[in-house]
Enzyme design. Sequence first.
Site, PDB file in Angstrom:
ATOM      1  N   CYS A  79       0.685  -1.286  -0.008  1.00  0.00           N
ATOM      2  CA  CYS A  79       0.124   0.097   0.077  1.00  0.00           C
ATOM      3  C   CYS A  79       0.789   1.259  -0.105  1.00  0.00           C
ATOM      4  O   CYS A  79       1.681   1.371   0.964  1.00  0.00           O
ATOM      5  CB  CYS A  79      -0.881  -0.135   1.377  1.00  0.00           C
ATOM      6  SG  CYS A  79      -1.915   1.499   1.513  1.00  0.00           S
ATOM      7  N   CYS A  85      -0.949   3.472  -6.598  1.00  0.00           N
ATOM      8  CA  CYS A  85      -1.926   2.987  -5.510  1.00  0.00           C
ATOM      9  C   CYS A  85      -2.075   1.568  -5.982  1.00  0.00           C
ATOM     10  O   CYS A  85      -2.266   1.349  -7.307  1.00  0.00           O
ATOM     11  CB  CYS A  85      -3.194   3.624  -5.816  1.00  0.00           C
ATOM     12  SG  CYS A  85      -4.421   2.675  -4.640  1.00  0.00           S
TER      13      CYS A  85
HETATM   14  N1  DGL Z   1      -4.080   0.332  -1.989  1.00  0.00           N
HETATM   15  C1  DGL Z   1      -3.697   1.548  -1.207  1.00  0.00           C
HETATM   16  C2  DGL Z   1      -2.357   2.266  -2.008  1.00  0.00           C
HETATM   17  O1  DGL Z   1      -1.739   1.591  -2.508  1.00  0.00           O
HETATM   18  C3  DGL Z   1      -4.795   2.671  -0.991  1.00  0.00           C
HETATM   19  C4  DGL Z   1      -6.054   2.262  -0.856  1.00  0.00           C
HETATM   20  C5  DGL Z   1      -7.088   3.083   0.116  1.00  0.00           C
HETATM   21  O2  DGL Z   1      -7.254   4.265  -0.062  1.00  0.00           O
HETATM   22  O3  DGL Z   1      -7.199   2.316   1.005  1.00  0.00           O
HETATM   23  O4  DGL Z   1      -2.305   3.585  -1.759  1.00  0.00           O
END
Ligand code: DGL
Length: 268
Positions: free
Chosen positions: A77, A191
Amino acid sequence: MTEIKHGKVLVFDSGMGGLTVAREIQARAPALHVDYAADSGFFPYGDKSDEALRARLPEIAARLVEAARPDVFVIACNTASTLALNEVRAVLNIPVVGTVPAIKPAAALTRTGVIGLLATPGTVRRAYTAKLIEDFASEIRVILHGSVELVRMAEEIASGQAVAMEAFRAAQAPLFEADGGAEIDTIVLACTHFPLIRGELAATVPHAVNFVDSGEAIARQTLRVLPESSAASAPGGHVWLSSAPEQQARLVEVCHRFGFDMVHEVTG
Ligand code: DGL
């Protein structure tokens, strides 16, 4: 290229995005035990305050590692890693791999000298992201756009729901409408949710661009830091959620499709 590696890796995200990273790790090291964890009780991360996330991340990471007992913890993330990688490392006594926007490879790839960066609003405003741009793309124009809407759309698409293509065009439009945006030839998917909608994003850009993400680099780094002593183990496939699985039917179903079908709840 696949590698013979043993040991146990726990891949963590707020929701479904980290599954795109888990997939890259599994493709590279099929014998590895890979489990998944989603902080479903705190999803999405992209619109949370820095204070709230800084308090949350070390605490949830410690709880998950206690439950899953991995050899390596992967924060799949960008929103979490760019804020609290050090704070998470401080509470765990195993290697922690973070995810940061693929600005360096994008800067090497662009021919026009203009790249776009699609992320959450959290990642877009981070000092960490600004420093990556300063270090690796100081000669390049980087146009940033943050969208939590796209995170939600990615989860809808992953779970088979219909989303109008116009919504993908509209979500990317701020990149191309910005000063210099017409020259963007490379977009960083900063993301981990966004590789889930790579096809929809590619189909709705005003002109052809390359999309770059961090998945493969994270997989390589995970295998690099895996302790040598990590034992051969069963195939994995567990998934830990931080809220009641009965209320997360969509997430559970998508995790299942990615091969994570033994569902548990972590409680505080
Ligand atoms: N998957 C997460 C990232 O790489 C973010 C998603 C969320 O906003 O929870 O930033």
